[in-house]
Design a protein around this motif. Sequence first.
Motif, PDB file in Angstrom:
ATOM      1  N   VAL A  20       0.874  -1.178   0.000  1.00  0.00           N
ATOM      2  CA  VAL A  20       0.000   0.000   0.000  1.00  0.00           C
ATOM      3  C   VAL A  20       0.909   1.225   0.000  1.00  0.00           C
ATOM      4  O   VAL A  20       1.815   1.329   0.828  1.00  0.00           O
ATOM      5  CB  VAL A  20      -0.903   0.015   1.252  1.00  0.00           C
ATOM      6  CG1 VAL A  20      -1.710   1.297   1.328  1.00  0.00           C
ATOM      7  CG2 VAL A  20      -1.796  -1.203   1.262  1.00  0.00           C
ATOM      8  N   PRO A  21       0.696   2.160  -0.919  1.00  0.00           N
ATOM      9  CA  PRO A  21       1.555   3.352  -0.908  1.00  0.00           C
ATOM     10  C   PRO A  21       1.331   4.155   0.367  1.00  0.00           C
ATOM     11  O   PRO A  21       0.212   4.278   0.846  1.00  0.00           O
ATOM     12  CB  PRO A  21       1.113   4.127  -2.147  1.00  0.00           C
ATOM     13  CG  PRO A  21      -0.214   3.584  -2.513  1.00  0.00           C
ATOM     14  CD  PRO A  21      -0.312   2.202  -1.953  1.00  0.00           C
ATOM     15  N   THR A  22       2.404   4.669   0.912  1.00  0.00           N
ATOM     16  CA  THR A  22       2.328   5.473   2.127  1.00  0.00           C
ATOM     17  C   THR A  22       2.140   6.933   1.747  1.00  0.00           C
ATOM     18  O   THR A  22       2.885   7.471   0.943  1.00  0.00           O
ATOM     19  CB  THR A  22       3.609   5.310   2.962  1.00  0.00           C
ATOM     20  OG1 THR A  22       3.760   3.940   3.302  1.00  0.00           O
ATOM     21  CG2 THR A  22       3.549   6.137   4.230  1.00  0.00           C
ATOM     22  N   LEU A  23       1.118   7.547   2.330  1.00  0.00           N
ATOM     23  CA  LEU A  23       0.876   8.968   2.121  1.00  0.00           C
ATOM     24  C   LEU A  23       1.668   9.750   3.158  1.00  0.00           C
ATOM     25  O   LEU A  23       1.642   9.440   4.347  1.00  0.00           O
ATOM     26  CB  LEU A  23      -0.615   9.284   2.261  1.00  0.00           C
ATOM     27  CG  LEU A  23      -1.534   8.601   1.256  1.00  0.00           C
ATOM     28  CD1 LEU A  23      -2.989   8.881   1.606  1.00  0.00           C
ATOM     29  CD2 LEU A  23      -1.216   9.060  -0.144  1.00  0.00           C
ATOM     30  N   ARG A  24       2.370  10.766   2.700  1.00  0.00           N
ATOM     31  CA  ARG A  24       3.185  11.598   3.577  1.00  0.00           C
ATOM     32  C   ARG A  24       2.355  12.807   3.993  1.00  0.00           C
ATOM     33  O   ARG A  24       1.838  13.528   3.145  1.00  0.00           O
ATOM     34  CB  ARG A  24       4.460  12.020   2.856  1.00  0.00           C
ATOM     35  CG  ARG A  24       5.348  10.833   2.510  1.00  0.00           C
ATOM     36  CD  ARG A  24       6.461  11.213   1.560  1.00  0.00           C
ATOM     37  NE  ARG A  24       7.205  12.383   1.981  1.00  0.00           N
ATOM     38  CZ  ARG A  24       8.264  12.363   2.797  1.00  0.00           C
ATOM     39  NH1 ARG A  24       8.710  11.220   3.278  1.00  0.00           N
ATOM     40  NH2 ARG A  24       8.887  13.480   3.114  1.00  0.00           N
ATOM     41  N   ALA A  25       2.237  13.021   5.304  1.00  0.00           N
ATOM     42  CA  ALA A  25       1.355  14.069   5.825  1.00  0.00           C
ATOM     43  C   ALA A  25       2.094  15.016   6.755  1.00  0.00           C
ATOM     44  O   ALA A  25       3.071  14.635   7.404  1.00  0.00           O
ATOM     45  CB  ALA A  25       0.188  13.436   6.576  1.00  0.00           C
ATOM     46  N   ILE A  26       1.596  16.249   6.810  1.00  0.00           N
ATOM     47  CA  ILE A  26       2.031  17.182   7.852  1.00  0.00           C
ATOM     48  C   ILE A  26       0.800  17.610   8.651  1.00  0.00           C
ATOM     49  O   ILE A  26      -0.317  17.613   8.133  1.00  0.00           O
ATOM     50  CB  ILE A  26       2.792  18.411   7.307  1.00  0.00           C
ATOM     51  CG1 ILE A  26       1.935  19.246   6.365  1.00  0.00           C
ATOM     52  CG2 ILE A  26       4.092  18.008   6.663  1.00  0.00           C
ATOM     53  CD1 ILE A  26       2.593  20.562   5.950  1.00  0.00           C
ATOM     54  N   LEU A  27       1.042  17.937   9.908  1.00  0.00           N
ATOM     55  CA  LEU A  27      -0.015  18.388  10.812  1.00  0.00           C
ATOM     56  C   LEU A  27       0.230  19.863  11.107  1.00  0.00           C
ATOM     57  O   LEU A  27       1.339  20.239  11.486  1.00  0.00           O
ATOM     58  CB  LEU A  27       0.007  17.595  12.113  1.00  0.00           C
ATOM     59  CG  LEU A  27       0.090  16.075  12.000  1.00  0.00           C
ATOM     60  CD1 LEU A  27       0.094  15.439  13.376  1.00  0.00           C
ATOM     61  CD2 LEU A  27      -1.030  15.540  11.150  1.00  0.00           C
ATOM     62  N   ASP A  70       1.785  14.677   0.722  1.00  0.00           N
ATOM     63  CA  ASP A  70       0.565  14.247   0.048  1.00  0.00           C
ATOM     64  C   ASP A  70      -0.683  14.818   0.720  1.00  0.00           C
ATOM     65  O   ASP A  70      -1.683  15.085   0.055  1.00  0.00           O
ATOM     66  CB  ASP A  70       0.463  12.719   0.056  1.00  0.00           C
ATOM     67  CG  ASP A  70       1.659  12.068  -0.610  1.00  0.00           C
ATOM     68  OD1 ASP A  70       1.968  12.438  -1.754  1.00  0.00           O
ATOM     69  OD2 ASP A  70       2.291  11.196   0.016  1.00  0.00           O
ATOM     70  N   LEU A  71      -0.641  14.961   2.038  1.00  0.00           N
ATOM     71  CA  LEU A  71      -1.795  15.421   2.814  1.00  0.00           C
ATOM     72  C   LEU A  71      -1.364  16.468   3.830  1.00  0.00           C
ATOM     73  O   LEU A  71      -0.278  16.380   4.387  1.00  0.00           O
ATOM     74  CB  LEU A  71      -2.420  14.258   3.598  1.00  0.00           C
ATOM     75  CG  LEU A  71      -3.119  13.159   2.821  1.00  0.00           C
ATOM     76  CD1 LEU A  71      -3.421  11.990   3.746  1.00  0.00           C
ATOM     77  CD2 LEU A  71      -4.390  13.687   2.214  1.00  0.00           C
ATOM     78  N   VAL A  72      -2.264  17.421   4.068  1.00  0.00           N
ATOM     79  CA  VAL A  72      -2.052  18.397   5.134  1.00  0.00           C
ATOM     80  C   VAL A  72      -3.294  18.369   6.015  1.00  0.00           C
ATOM     81  O   VAL A  72      -4.404  18.600   5.544  1.00  0.00           O
ATOM     82  CB  VAL A  72      -1.834  19.819   4.568  1.00  0.00           C
ATOM     83  CG1 VAL A  72      -1.696  20.826   5.707  1.00  0.00           C
ATOM     84  CG2 VAL A  72      -0.621  19.853   3.660  1.00  0.00           C
TER      85      VAL A  72
END
Length: 99
Positions: A20-27, A70-72
Amino acid sequence: MPTAFPDPPEPVAESSRPPVPTLRAILVDPDRLHRERLRRQLEAEQAIQVVDECDTAREAIEVGQRARVDLVFLETVLPDMDGFELARLLRAHVRIGLV
């Protein structure tokens, strides 16, 4: 007369499934406790990797420009900028979405 259904397929072994591809996120949230709680929840999901945490919009812009994100996960009330304005600025650097 009952209809015959085909046998169900054999389960696929975990090792033979594609990763499963890992989504890279920041908070982005000025509240450290909120960031910590969200980080714990996201780390339970193997498909999301939290790569950085920011408590200001300025930090989030810097991270968005230098890191592949990828996500914020974004709080809308930030000390130095409205979160909606930050979302608009980050769109150029984020591939998938803002939450």
